[in-house]
Design a protein around this motif. Sequence first.
Motif, PDB file in Angstrom:
ATOM      1  N   ASN A 273       0.830  -1.195   0.000  1.00  0.00           N
ATOM      2  CA  ASN A 273       0.000   0.000   0.000  1.00  0.00           C
ATOM      3  C   ASN A 273       0.868   1.250   0.000  1.00  0.00           C
ATOM      4  O   ASN A 273       1.474   1.595   1.008  1.00  0.00           O
ATOM      5  N   PHE A 274       0.901   1.924  -1.130  1.00  0.00           N
ATOM      6  CA  PHE A 274       1.625   3.186  -1.242  1.00  0.00           C
ATOM      7  C   PHE A 274       0.661   4.367  -1.214  1.00  0.00           C
ATOM      8  O   PHE A 274       0.952   5.420  -1.741  1.00  0.00           O
TER       9      PHE A 274
ATOM     10  N   LEU B  50      12.330  -3.010  -3.316  1.00  0.00           N
ATOM     11  CA  LEU B  50      13.176  -1.892  -3.728  1.00  0.00           C
ATOM     12  C   LEU B  50      12.880  -1.477  -5.167  1.00  0.00           C
ATOM     13  O   LEU B  50      12.856  -0.284  -5.495  1.00  0.00           O
ATOM     14  N   LYS B  51      12.619  -2.451  -6.026  1.00  0.00           N
ATOM     15  CA  LYS B  51      12.273  -2.135  -7.413  1.00  0.00           C
ATOM     16  C   LYS B  51      10.987  -1.313  -7.471  1.00  0.00           C
ATOM     17  O   LYS B  51      10.890  -0.324  -8.210  1.00  0.00           O
ATOM     18  N   LEU B  52       9.976  -1.704  -6.684  1.00  0.00           N
ATOM     19  CA  LEU B  52       8.718  -0.970  -6.657  1.00  0.00           C
ATOM     20  C   LEU B  52       8.908   0.417  -6.068  1.00  0.00           C
ATOM     21  O   LEU B  52       8.351   1.401  -6.580  1.00  0.00           O
ATOM     22  N   PHE B  53       9.703   0.520  -5.013  1.00  0.00           N
ATOM     23  CA  PHE B  53       9.949   1.816  -4.387  1.00  0.00           C
ATOM     24  C   PHE B  53      10.630   2.772  -5.363  1.00  0.00           C
ATOM     25  O   PHE B  53      10.241   3.952  -5.484  1.00  0.00           O
ATOM     26  N   MET B  54      11.614   2.283  -6.102  1.00  0.00           N
ATOM     27  CA  MET B  54      12.297   3.149  -7.072  1.00  0.00           C
ATOM     28  C   MET B  54      11.343   3.570  -8.190  1.00  0.00           C
ATOM     29  O   MET B  54      11.402   4.698  -8.682  1.00  0.00           O
ATOM     30  N   ALA B  55      10.440   2.685  -8.587  1.00  0.00           N
ATOM     31  CA  ALA B  55       9.457   3.044  -9.609  1.00  0.00           C
ATOM     32  C   ALA B  55       8.542   4.159  -9.108  1.00  0.00           C
ATOM     33  O   ALA B  55       8.191   5.085  -9.861  1.00  0.00           O
TER      34      ALA B  55
ATOM     35  N   GLY C 238       8.676  11.997 -10.058  1.00  0.00           N
ATOM     36  CA  GLY C 238       9.536  12.990 -10.708  1.00  0.00           C
ATOM     37  C   GLY C 238      10.793  13.336  -9.938  1.00  0.00           C
ATOM     38  O   GLY C 238      11.462  14.331 -10.240  1.00  0.00           O
ATOM     39  N   ASN C 239      11.149  12.498  -8.951  1.00  0.00           N
ATOM     40  CA  ASN C 239      12.339  12.757  -8.143  1.00  0.00           C
ATOM     41  C   ASN C 239      13.518  11.909  -8.602  1.00  0.00           C
ATOM     42  O   ASN C 239      13.332  10.824  -9.183  1.00  0.00           O
ATOM     43  N   ALA C 240      14.723  12.393  -8.340  1.00  0.00           N
ATOM     44  CA  ALA C 240      15.936  11.616  -8.592  1.00  0.00           C
ATOM     45  C   ALA C 240      16.048  10.527  -7.531  1.00  0.00           C
ATOM     46  O   ALA C 240      15.586  10.689  -6.397  1.00  0.00           O
ATOM     47  N   ILE C 241      16.659   9.410  -7.903  1.00  0.00           N
ATOM     48  CA  ILE C 241      16.816   8.290  -6.977  1.00  0.00           C
ATOM     49  C   ILE C 241      18.166   8.384  -6.278  1.00  0.00           C
ATOM     50  O   ILE C 241      19.207   8.596  -6.918  1.00  0.00           O
TER      51      ILE C 241
ATOM     52  N   TYR D 278      20.401   2.587  -5.595  1.00  0.00           N
ATOM     53  CA  TYR D 278      21.005   1.865  -6.721  1.00  0.00           C
ATOM     54  C   TYR D 278      22.053   0.872  -6.231  1.00  0.00           C
ATOM     55  O   TYR D 278      22.113  -0.279  -6.684  1.00  0.00           O
ATOM     56  N   THR D 279      22.906   1.326  -5.291  1.00  0.00           N
ATOM     57  CA  THR D 279      23.965   0.464  -4.764  1.00  0.00           C
ATOM     58  C   THR D 279      23.370  -0.767  -4.087  1.00  0.00           C
ATOM     59  O   THR D 279      23.832  -1.901  -4.291  1.00  0.00           O
ATOM     60  N   THR D 280      22.324  -0.544  -3.284  1.00  0.00           N
ATOM     61  CA  THR D 280      21.678  -1.658  -2.582  1.00  0.00           C
ATOM     62  C   THR D 280      21.021  -2.608  -3.570  1.00  0.00           C
ATOM     63  O   THR D 280      21.105  -3.841  -3.416  1.00  0.00           O
ATOM     64  N   TYR D 281      20.381  -2.073  -4.595  1.00  0.00           N
ATOM     65  CA  TYR D 281      19.719  -2.923  -5.579  1.00  0.00           C
ATOM     66  C   TYR D 281      20.734  -3.768  -6.342  1.00  0.00           C
ATOM     67  O   TYR D 281      20.497  -4.965  -6.586  1.00  0.00           O
ATOM     68  N   CYS D 282      21.849  -3.191  -6.705  1.00  0.00           N
ATOM     69  CA  CYS D 282      22.903  -3.947  -7.389  1.00  0.00           C
ATOM     70  C   CYS D 282      23.430  -5.076  -6.510  1.00  0.00           C
ATOM     71  O   CYS D 282      23.696  -6.191  -6.991  1.00  0.00           O
TER      72      CYS D 282
END
Length: 343
Positions: A29-30, A73-78, A84-87, A92-96
């Motif tokens: 739930n976002f 994390l993928k959903l949160f970044m989406a 419209g914000n920069a990530i 990115y480091t954690t996702y990698c």
Amino acid sequence: MDSDTRRDISIVKYLTKQFLCCTAIVKMNFMLLDGNKDYPLDLDIQKQILDSTINSDLIKRYPIKTSYQKAFLKLFMAKIEESGNAIHDDLYTTYCRLISLQDEESVHYRHFLIENGTLNCITLKESTNLISKGTTGLCSWQGAAVLSDWCSENIRHFHGKNVFELGCGVGLTGMSVISVCSPNQYIFSDCHPTVLDMLCENVKLNFLLNKQHKLSNMCDTSLRLKLQLKYKQTDIQIIDLKWQDIDKYIMESSPQPDIIIAADILYESDSFDSLTLGLKHLLTSSNYAVFAATVRNENTISQFLEHLGNHNLAFEEYTSPKWTTSIQSINSPVRILKIFRKI
């Protein structure tokens, strides 16, 4: 504290609670984010959410399954991109790091934040599969979460009482009741050996304040005490008990339970005879049972209720809790049943 700060804390807390208990991604739930389209998910907020979820000390020590962390994390970044914000670079480091890991865990942990004046965190070791080693009891189900919240809203039913749980699984409901309601005695019961072993691990993980616990060697009886310990004012026992042996348990045990509870055990109609007969032995004119039943099949529930009537037992329904953490990717209602002897 200004309104922006309160909103920041609310968003972090809201997402953290869903993440820790592995709320199904499809039900994540976002709304707090979606309802604030103009709210800037700035870099600082992103970092706070990351540090309270995937990068928290709790997850490092007791990790939830890698595939879930990746999906969250993928959903949160989406969502951040949609706003419209920069990530933040740390995301990115954690996702990698996560995508470099193999998803081969057979067990993991889930963490349930239960609020009732104070914040309690229950950590459970579970199977990563819904069915494992021939049982569904190695992970927590929707009914256990709903019953936990109902118990938290109805502390008077449990405070200072002797509570007996049937088919307890890995222990979510029982540990919630012990943490929030402070019963005099709590007895977990199940009959699957692997479930009981994992339950013992979870009880010790959450409640063993020192190493002076008592393990029984009552292997020469049909009713084996797997673990006994005391947490604050609550005496905790784990017993190996089949429903068809409840009559023997009643003869050997003392005192009689004040309340019997169970969550999500009404799924196999072949077991209803032994379950109902067992309930009849446990129930007296002065106690009652509370069952949480996820309604996957109306006919199955109806069969159980018919069994109750055939054994001179009655039921009424309690109102479901106002809010509960959704932990499964199902959308079925949960009925809260009070079961008692007919007068």
